[in-house]
Enzyme design. Structure first.
Site, PDB file in Angstrom:
ATOM      1  N   ASN A   8       0.859  -1.182   0.000  1.00 57.09           N
ATOM      2  CA  ASN A   8       0.000   0.000   0.000  1.00 57.09           C
ATOM      3  C   ASN A   8       0.900   1.239   0.000  1.00 57.09           C
ATOM      4  O   ASN A   8       1.521   1.553   1.005  1.00 57.09           O
ATOM      5  CB  ASN A   8      -0.891  -0.038   1.255  1.00 57.09           C
ATOM      6  CG  ASN A   8      -1.712   1.226   1.435  1.00 57.09           C
ATOM      7  OD1 ASN A   8      -1.810   2.049   0.526  1.00 57.09           O
ATOM      8  ND2 ASN A   8      -2.309   1.375   2.613  1.00 57.09           N
ATOM      9  N   LYS A  10       0.017   4.295  -0.303  1.00 64.34           N
ATOM     10  CA  LYS A  10      -0.641   5.475   0.293  1.00 64.34           C
ATOM     11  C   LYS A  10      -0.434   6.702  -0.607  1.00 64.34           C
ATOM     12  O   LYS A  10      -0.473   6.581  -1.824  1.00 64.34           O
ATOM     13  CB  LYS A  10      -0.113   5.696   1.718  1.00 64.34           C
ATOM     14  CG  LYS A  10      -0.225   4.419   2.563  1.00 64.34           C
ATOM     15  CD  LYS A  10       0.028   4.625   4.021  1.00 64.34           C
ATOM     16  CE  LYS A  10      -0.124   3.284   4.740  1.00 64.34           C
ATOM     17  NZ  LYS A  10      -0.005   3.401   6.178  1.00 64.34           N
ATOM     18  N   HIS A  97      -9.611   1.167   5.233  1.00 69.60           N
ATOM     19  CA  HIS A  97      -8.274   1.337   5.805  1.00 69.60           C
ATOM     20  C   HIS A  97      -8.357   2.285   7.006  1.00 69.60           C
ATOM     21  O   HIS A  97      -9.156   3.222   7.013  1.00 69.60           O
ATOM     22  CB  HIS A  97      -7.291   1.882   4.755  1.00 69.60           C
ATOM     23  CG  HIS A  97      -5.884   1.855   5.254  1.00 69.60           C
ATOM     24  ND1 HIS A  97      -5.371   2.863   6.040  1.00 69.60           N
ATOM     25  CD2 HIS A  97      -4.903   0.928   5.123  1.00 69.60           C
ATOM     26  CE1 HIS A  97      -4.119   2.544   6.360  1.00 69.60           C
ATOM     27  NE2 HIS A  97      -3.816   1.376   5.819  1.00 69.60           N
ATOM     28  N   GLU A  99      -6.697   4.675   7.956  1.00 73.35           N
ATOM     29  CA  GLU A  99      -6.556   6.117   7.674  1.00 73.35           C
ATOM     30  C   GLU A  99      -7.848   6.690   7.091  1.00 73.35           C
ATOM     31  O   GLU A  99      -8.178   7.851   7.323  1.00 73.35           O
ATOM     32  CB  GLU A  99      -5.344   6.335   6.752  1.00 73.35           C
ATOM     33  CG  GLU A  99      -4.046   6.161   7.544  1.00 73.35           C
ATOM     34  CD  GLU A  99      -2.919   5.475   6.799  1.00 73.35           C
ATOM     35  OE1 GLU A  99      -2.905   5.488   5.562  1.00 73.35           O
ATOM     36  OE2 GLU A  99      -2.035   4.912   7.482  1.00 73.35           O
ATOM     37  N   GLU A 170      -5.363  -5.010  10.811  1.00 74.15           N
ATOM     38  CA  GLU A 170      -4.303  -4.024  11.010  1.00 74.15           C
ATOM     39  C   GLU A 170      -4.568  -3.259  12.306  1.00 74.15           C
ATOM     40  O   GLU A 170      -5.333  -2.292  12.320  1.00 74.15           O
ATOM     41  CB  GLU A 170      -4.292  -3.022   9.855  1.00 74.15           C
ATOM     42  CG  GLU A 170      -4.024  -3.633   8.503  1.00 74.15           C
ATOM     43  CD  GLU A 170      -3.508  -2.598   7.520  1.00 74.15           C
ATOM     44  OE1 GLU A 170      -2.374  -2.741   7.061  1.00 74.15           O
ATOM     45  OE2 GLU A 170      -4.228  -1.639   7.240  1.00 74.15           O
ATOM     46  N   GLY A 176       2.544   2.132  10.858  1.00 76.01           N
ATOM     47  CA  GLY A 176       3.493   3.229  10.687  1.00 76.01           C
ATOM     48  C   GLY A 176       4.230   3.609  11.963  1.00 76.01           C
ATOM     49  O   GLY A 176       4.886   4.635  12.030  1.00 76.01           O
ATOM     50  N   SER A 216       3.440  -2.289  10.328  1.00 79.23           N
ATOM     51  CA  SER A 216       4.891  -2.363  10.515  1.00 79.23           C
ATOM     52  C   SER A 216       5.497  -3.709  10.105  1.00 79.23           C
ATOM     53  O   SER A 216       6.410  -4.201  10.753  1.00 79.23           O
ATOM     54  CB  SER A 216       5.273  -1.986  11.955  1.00 79.23           C
ATOM     55  OG  SER A 216       4.893  -0.647  12.225  1.00 79.23           O
TER      56      SER A 216
HETATM   57  P1  PGA Z   1       2.819   0.231   7.720  1.00 83.50           P
HETATM   58  O1  PGA Z   1       1.354   0.467   7.096  1.00 83.50           O
HETATM   59  O2  PGA Z   1       3.364  -1.028   7.094  1.00 83.50           O
HETATM   60  O3  PGA Z   1       3.599   1.455   7.312  1.00 83.50           O
HETATM   61  O4  PGA Z   1       2.659   0.099   9.191  1.00 83.50           O
HETATM   62  C1  PGA Z   1       0.457  -0.601   6.900  1.00 83.50           C
HETATM   63  C2  PGA Z   1      -0.839  -0.092   6.315  1.00 83.50           C
HETATM   64  O5  PGA Z   1      -1.261   1.019   6.642  1.00 83.50           O
HETATM   65  O6  PGA Z   1      -1.484  -0.788   5.498  1.00 83.50           O
END
Ligand code: PGA
Length: 252
Positions: A8, A10, A97, A99, A170, A176, A216
């Site tokens: 992803n 983003k 997601h 976010e 997640e 992140g 992560s």
């Molecule tokens: P990350 O993000 O690997 O940077 O933690 C995962 C995601 O948001 O799908």
């Protein structure tokens, strides 16, 4: 079914950089993509055609959209229709997601509409679920995740093809942040989601719907995570932005 290794990207990468990363990934995986894995790259909308071009003619590499609007077309400024994603070469799309939920304010019901609409439009949908740290601390993991599953999949027919649907677990506190859920936490959450899917979709489909882990994921923890029961793939943010680290995850 193959493990789904999803990147992803983003809101990162201009077209030239996206093309370069995608081509680098193709080169790194050439002849090295394990039989039991498929790769999915989910770039920003502006880079879909570029990444699709870099993947043209390759097997085992798919393209996905980060979001969709649940309508065929219309006066929805700033939004994107599932047919547009398909037109750009997407096979997959993300819904819910964290976010979108927590930064853009999408609620469970809206995520459910998107999921059902995307499936009906012929996309394979990856519904993302996960608890916030305060919810986990308050012992609400199961309540939160099952609420998100129930609403997110409310209008999905029981006879859905398991290839067309995946769930990504997640935990919001692991996205992140560099914090990964421990193997036991991942195993418990995935087992709970599996049980829910079997209850909802029955003994034929429920066991086959893929459950991805995200939060992560890095080259150094991918192998461990992929070895956990009911982890059928990963959804990778930060560590997917470089072809080298994502290729290392894909082949872990
Ligand atoms: P990350 O993000 O690997 O940077 O933690 C995962 C995601 O948001 O799908």
């Amino acid at each position: 079914m193959k493990k789904l290794m999803a990147a992803n990207w983003k809101m990162y990468k201009m077209r030239a950089e996206a093309t370069a990363t995608a081509s680098d990934l193709v080169a790194r995986l050439d002849g090295r993509l394990p039989e039991d894995r498929e790769v999915l790259v989910i770039p920003p909308f502006t880079a879909l055609w570029a990444v699709g071009g870099a993947f043209a003619g390759k097997t085992g590499l798919s393209l996905g959209g980060q979001d969709l609007y649940p309508a065929k077309e219309g006066a929805f400024t700033g939004e994107i229709a599932p047919d547009m994603l398909r037109d750009a070469g997407c096979r997959y799309v993300l819904t819910g997601h964290s976010e979108r939920r927590h930064v853009l304010g999408e609620d469970d019901a809206f995520v459910g509409k998107k999921t059902a609409f995307g499936l009906a439009a012929g996309l394979s949908v990856i519904l993302c679920v996960g608890e916030k740290v305060e919810e986990r601390k308050a012992g609400q993991l199961e309540a939160v995740v099952t609420r998100q599953l129930a609403a997110g999949l409310a209008d999905v027919p029981s006879e859905v093809s398991p290839e067309a649907l995946a769930v990504a677990y997640e935990p919001v506190w692991a996205i992140g942040t560099g914090l990964t859920a421990g193997p036991k936490e991942v195993e418990e959450a995935h087992a709970m989601i599996r049980a829910w899917l079997i209850e909802r979709f029955g003994p034929q489909t429920g066991p086959s719907v893929r459950i991805l882990y995200g939060g992560s994921v890095k080259p150094g923890n991918a192998e461990l995570l992929l070895g956990i029961d009911n982890v059928d793939g990963v959804l990778v943010g930060g560590a997917s932005l470089e072809a080298e680290s994502f290729a290392a995850i894909v082949t872990a």
